[in-house]
Scaffold this motif. Structure first.
Motif, PDB file in Angstrom:
ATOM      1  N   TYR A 306       0.824  -1.212   0.000  1.00 10.25           N
ATOM      2  CA  TYR A 306       0.000   0.000   0.000  1.00 10.25           C
ATOM      3  C   TYR A 306       0.861   1.266   0.000  1.00 10.25           C
ATOM      4  CZ  TYR A 306      -3.509   3.376   1.611  1.00 10.25           C
ATOM      5  OH  TYR A 306      -4.329   4.466   1.741  1.00 10.25           O
ATOM      6  N   TYR A 307       1.811   1.370   0.926  1.00  9.21           N
ATOM      7  CA  TYR A 307       2.623   2.582   1.023  1.00  9.21           C
ATOM      8  C   TYR A 307       3.590   2.707  -0.150  1.00  9.21           C
ATOM      9  CZ  TYR A 307       0.815   3.085   5.757  1.00  9.21           C
ATOM     10  OH  TYR A 307      -0.015   3.254   6.823  1.00  9.21           O
ATOM     11  N   ALA A 308       4.031   1.578  -0.704  1.00 12.98           N
ATOM     12  CA  ALA A 308       4.925   1.625  -1.861  1.00 12.98           C
ATOM     13  C   ALA A 308       4.210   2.215  -3.075  1.00 12.98           C
ATOM     14  CB  ALA A 308       5.443   0.227  -2.180  1.00 12.98           C
ATOM     15  N   LYS A 309       2.900   1.965  -3.185  1.00 14.80           N
ATOM     16  CA  LYS A 309       2.131   2.550  -4.289  1.00 14.80           C
ATOM     17  C   LYS A 309       2.111   4.070  -4.179  1.00 14.80           C
ATOM     18  CE  LYS A 309      -0.856  -1.479  -5.007  1.00 14.80           C
ATOM     19  NZ  LYS A 309      -2.220  -2.033  -4.924  1.00 14.80           N
ATOM     20  N   TYR A 310       1.876   4.572  -2.965  1.00 13.28           N
ATOM     21  CA  TYR A 310       1.896   6.017  -2.770  1.00 13.28           C
ATOM     22  C   TYR A 310       3.302   6.581  -3.013  1.00 13.28           C
ATOM     23  CZ  TYR A 310      -2.837   6.965  -1.125  1.00 13.28           C
ATOM     24  OH  TYR A 310      -4.192   7.170  -1.054  1.00 13.28           O
ATOM     25  N   MET A 311       4.324   5.811  -2.644  1.00 14.61           N
ATOM     26  CA  MET A 311       5.703   6.236  -2.884  1.00 14.61           C
ATOM     27  C   MET A 311       5.965   6.350  -4.391  1.00 14.61           C
ATOM     28  SD  MET A 311       8.436   6.815  -0.830  1.00 14.61           S
ATOM     29  CE  MET A 311       8.483   5.619   0.526  1.00 14.61           C
ATOM     30  N   LEU A 312       5.464   5.394  -5.156  1.00 15.50           N
ATOM     31  CA  LEU A 312       5.640   5.419  -6.611  1.00 15.50           C
ATOM     32  C   LEU A 312       4.880   6.596  -7.226  1.00 15.50           C
ATOM     33  CD1 LEU A 312       6.823   4.009  -9.100  1.00 15.50           C
ATOM     34  CD2 LEU A 312       4.759   2.601  -9.195  1.00 15.50           C
ATOM     35  N   ILE A 313       3.680   6.872  -6.721  1.00 25.20           N
ATOM     36  CA  ILE A 313       2.899   8.018  -7.202  1.00 25.20           C
ATOM     37  C   ILE A 313       3.657   9.316  -6.917  1.00 25.20           C
ATOM     38  CG2 ILE A 313       0.767   9.334  -6.859  1.00 25.20           C
ATOM     39  CD1 ILE A 313      -0.573   6.606  -6.157  1.00 25.20           C
ATOM     40  N   ALA A 314       4.216   9.421  -5.701  1.00 29.68           N
ATOM     41  CA  ALA A 314       4.984  10.611  -5.330  1.00 29.68           C
ATOM     42  C   ALA A 314       6.202  10.770  -6.232  1.00 29.68           C
ATOM     43  CB  ALA A 314       5.413  10.519  -3.866  1.00 29.68           C
ATOM     44  N   TYR A 316       6.466   9.759  -9.362  1.00 36.96           N
ATOM     45  CA  TYR A 316       6.001  10.212 -10.673  1.00 36.96           C
ATOM     46  C   TYR A 316       5.698  11.707 -10.646  1.00 36.96           C
ATOM     47  CZ  TYR A 316       3.432  10.421 -15.054  1.00 36.96           C
ATOM     48  OH  TYR A 316       3.030  10.747 -16.336  1.00 36.96           O
ATOM     49  N   LEU A 317       5.041  12.161  -9.582  1.00 37.05           N
ATOM     50  CA  LEU A 317       4.716  13.587  -9.461  1.00 37.05           C
ATOM     51  C   LEU A 317       5.987  14.431  -9.370  1.00 37.05           C
ATOM     52  CD1 LEU A 317       1.724  13.350  -6.945  1.00 37.05           C
ATOM     53  CD2 LEU A 317       1.587  13.883  -9.383  1.00 37.05           C
ATOM     54  N   ALA A 318       6.991  13.918  -8.661  1.00 35.59           N
ATOM     55  CA  ALA A 318       8.257  14.648  -8.550  1.00 35.59           C
ATOM     56  C   ALA A 318       8.987  14.715  -9.890  1.00 35.59           C
ATOM     57  CB  ALA A 318       9.149  13.993  -7.496  1.00 35.59           C
ATOM     58  N   SER A 319       8.808  13.692 -10.722  1.00 42.06           N
ATOM     59  CA  SER A 319       9.490  13.643 -12.015  1.00 42.06           C
ATOM     60  C   SER A 319       8.828  14.535 -13.059  1.00 42.06           C
ATOM     61  CB  SER A 319       9.529  12.209 -12.543  1.00 42.06           C
ATOM     62  OG  SER A 319      10.642  11.503 -12.056  1.00 42.06           O
ATOM     63  N   TYR A 320       7.513  14.701 -12.967  1.00 43.90           N
ATOM     64  CA  TYR A 320       6.790  15.369 -14.054  1.00 43.90           C
ATOM     65  C   TYR A 320       6.149  16.697 -13.647  1.00 43.90           C
ATOM     66  CZ  TYR A 320       7.453  11.231 -16.913  1.00 43.90           C
ATOM     67  OH  TYR A 320       8.015  10.230 -17.645  1.00 43.90           O
ATOM     68  N   ASN A 321       6.347  17.148 -12.408  1.00 45.48           N
ATOM     69  CA  ASN A 321       5.880  18.468 -11.994  1.00 45.48           C
ATOM     70  C   ASN A 321       7.065  19.406 -11.822  1.00 45.48           C
ATOM     71  OD1 ASN A 321       3.123  17.992 -11.924  1.00 45.48           O
ATOM     72  ND2 ASN A 321       3.119  17.381  -9.775  1.00 45.48           N
ATOM     73  N   PRO A 409      21.500  10.820  -3.554  1.00 45.59           N
ATOM     74  CA  PRO A 409      21.459  10.577  -4.999  1.00 45.59           C
ATOM     75  C   PRO A 409      20.161  11.112  -5.607  1.00 45.59           C
ATOM     76  CG  PRO A 409      20.932   8.565  -3.815  1.00 45.59           C
ATOM     77  CD  PRO A 409      21.336   9.583  -2.781  1.00 45.59           C
ATOM     78  N   LYS A 410      20.185  11.315  -6.911  1.00 37.28           N
ATOM     79  CA  LYS A 410      19.003  11.736  -7.652  1.00 37.28           C
ATOM     80  C   LYS A 410      18.313  10.514  -8.249  1.00 37.28           C
ATOM     81  CE  LYS A 410      19.732  16.285  -7.405  1.00 37.28           C
ATOM     82  NZ  LYS A 410      18.776  17.280  -6.902  1.00 37.28           N
ATOM     83  N   PHE A 411      16.992  10.621  -8.381  1.00 36.57           N
ATOM     84  CA  PHE A 411      16.217   9.538  -8.957  1.00 36.57           C
ATOM     85  C   PHE A 411      15.367  10.092 -10.098  1.00 36.57           C
ATOM     86  CE2 PHE A 411      17.085   8.184  -4.653  1.00 36.57           C
ATOM     87  CZ  PHE A 411      17.296   6.810  -4.760  1.00 36.57           C
ATOM     88  N   LYS A 412      14.849   9.188 -10.899  1.00 38.55           N
ATOM     89  CA  LYS A 412      13.819   9.550 -11.861  1.00 38.55           C
ATOM     90  C   LYS A 412      12.837   8.387 -11.978  1.00 38.55           C
ATOM     91  CE  LYS A 412      16.171   8.077 -16.130  1.00 38.55           C
ATOM     92  NZ  LYS A 412      16.652   8.510 -17.462  1.00 38.55           N
ATOM     93  N   CYS A 413      11.606   8.713 -12.336  1.00 42.04           N
ATOM     94  CA  CYS A 413      10.544   7.700 -12.424  1.00 42.04           C
ATOM     95  C   CYS A 413      10.507   7.138 -13.842  1.00 42.04           C
ATOM     96  CB  CYS A 413       9.211   8.338 -12.065  1.00 42.04           C
ATOM     97  SG  CYS A 413       7.892   7.148 -11.814  1.00 42.04           S
ATOM     98  N   CYS A 414      10.424   5.817 -13.962  1.00 41.77           N
ATOM     99  CA  CYS A 414      10.546   5.150 -15.266  1.00 41.77           C
ATOM    100  C   CYS A 414       9.202   4.651 -15.819  1.00 41.77           C
ATOM    101  CB  CYS A 414      11.512   3.973 -15.163  1.00 41.77           C
ATOM    102  SG  CYS A 414      13.145   4.441 -14.594  1.00 41.77           S
ATOM    103  N   ILE A 415       8.076   5.072 -15.241  1.00 45.39           N
ATOM    104  CA  ILE A 415       6.771   4.588 -15.716  1.00 45.39           C
ATOM    105  C   ILE A 415       6.045   5.725 -16.419  1.00 45.39           C
ATOM    106  CG2 ILE A 415       6.592   2.825 -13.935  1.00 45.39           C
ATOM    107  CD1 ILE A 415       4.757   4.687 -12.377  1.00 45.39           C
TER     108      ILE A 415
END
Length: 441
Positions: A306-314, A316-321, A409-415
């Motif tokens: 459950y929390y990992a899904k919200y982490m993934l959503i966050a 994505y928002l950090a990558s595209y906002n 480190p820096k990250f980026k979302c791949c989905i």
């Protein structure tokens, strides 16, 4: 008189004789006291609301029928019920407001007693709470209060609760009253044929259409029992079924040729039944559902916590906002910007959406800040939660940018957007409300 009402119900509503007789025996006799509460449950589209609303209409009782999903809080429910029972009309003279104060359940009881005074407390009153499972989310005590309403008001009042959920899911407290229960079973294949025959909207004779329904249900009935969906698909596919008759290649009696023409189409449309796709190009429909299913299956195959899904959503928002828009999007604080006059002669630049470009890099602190903002609960960001980040990197959902040995480190979302939308739906989160591309005006 009561016999005539029962016969009308049995004639007008197909394939529900048993439940109509059971329900009528409980509330159909005007000179007998009503039961305190009745719980009606069964699968969706099994005639629950239809039977109850039609019966109350014929019985001509004082009643209120309310869909609990349409109301955001308990006060709205109280006001709606009182307005219906008192025949109060909202108009410009009362500023479209109900004049009775009803802030809590005791106010609701007092208002009911005022409407039905002690001299008229034998009048039959029925309150129907459709989709009553919604009341569990609003307030745990409300449903129990409604079930004791007859006892608390000393009125001849019956609460009928309609739900797709079984009663055992409502037992949240010790001492809850056990209601009378009536179960609406799913329609059998023969019953479904009778109902769909009654709902047909074409000029062909009943025998010909019944043959079509038997072919149609031989494909659809095993996978779908929703009468509304089946009615829609039966009408759409019937147009394809009668094509050989209209172009003169066969007649109505050639069932074999008609079946050969429609069989592949039925199997294709079975895959898109819940998408409501009505296109003459069935190959295009098949392509559409295969694309949607491939993304959906891929997104659901990861089975993230459950929390990992919200982490993934966050992530994505950090990558595209844009970083500068975080305050406006997540803290709901919009600063007023001065309007500037634009020169109409200047060529407008083509708008490029962030979600159509590649993902931007983000720091882990920013992602965690967004995570804590979008989740509807206070949560401690601990080691167990942070351990989800390398796991998502291993799954290919996130990627580390630059040197992973650095302190931050820096990250980026791949989905992509379709993928994250499927993940967001599993936790009831509307991601488009927080994306700059959809909220930049």
């Amino acid at each position: 008189m009561s016999k005539n009402i029962l016969n009308k119900l049995l004639d007008n509503i197909s394939c529900r004789d048993n439940v109509i007789n059971n329900l009528y025996s409980l509330i159909g006799h005007k000179d007998e006291p009503l039961p305190a509460n009745i719980f009606v449950h069964g699968h969706i589209a099994t005639g629950k609301s239809l039977v109850i609303e039609t019966m109350i209409k014929y019985l001509d009782y004082k009643h209120s029928i309310i869909n609990c999903i349409e109301h955001s809080n308990v006060r709205h429910i109280y006001d709606y019920i009182l307005m219906e029972l008192s025949s109060y009309k909202l108009d410009s003279t009362n500023s479209f407001k109900y004049n009775a104060k009803c802030d809590n359940f005791m106010d609701f009881i007092n208002n009911l007693k005022t409407i039905f005074n002690s001299d008229n407390n034998n009048e039959n009153i029925i309150i129907v709470l459709d989709k009553c499972e919604r009341l569990r989310d609003i307030d745990l005590n409300v449903l129990n209060g409604f079930m004791r309403l007859q006892e608390l008001t000393n009125l001849n009042i019956c609460i009928i609760m309609i739900s797709d959920v079984i009663w055992e899911k409502y037992r949240v407290k010790i001492g809850a009253i056990e209601p009378l229960r009536i179960h609406f079973s799913q329609y059998t294949k023969d019953e479904m044929s009778k109902i769909l025959l009654k709902l047909k909207n074409n000029d062909y004779n009943d025998g010909f259409y019944m043959n079509y329904l038997n072919l149609f249900l031989s494909v659809f009935y095993r996978f779908c029992r929703d009468i509304n969906e089946l009615r829609y698909m039966a009408n759409i596919n019937f147009l394809k079924y009668i094509e050989p008759i209209k172009n003169g290649t066969c007649n109505e009696n050639n069932i074999t040729l008609l079946w050969r023409n429609i069989s592949n189409v039925l199997k294709t449309n079975l895959e898109v039944i819940y998408l409501r796709v009505s296109s003459n190009d069935f190959h295009e429909s098949t392509k559409l559902i295969s694309e949607i299913e491939s993304t959906t299956k891929l997104a659901l195959s990861f089975e993230l916590p459950y929390y990992a899904k919200y982490m993934l959503i966050a992530a994505y928002l950090a990558s595209y906002n844009p970083v500068k828009e975080d305050k406006r999007l997540f803290l709901k604080i919009s600063s007023k910007k001065k309007k500037t006059k634009r020169n109409n002669n200047v060529n407008c630049k083509k708008i490029t959406f962030n979600t159509q470009c590649g993902p931007k890099n983000f720091a882990i602190d920013r992602m965690l800040a967004i995570f804590c903002t979008i989740i509807d609960e206070k949560i401690d960001v601990n080691a167990n939660l942070l351990a989800q980040i390398p796991t998502m990197c291993q799954l290919g959902l996130l990627a580390v940018v630059g040197d992973a040995t650095l302190d931050e480190p820096k990250f980026k979302c791949c989905i992509n957007l379709d993928f994250v939308t499927v993940v967001a739906k599993t936790v009831g989160f509307n991601i488009k409300n927080y994306l700059y591309d959809f909220n930049h005006h």
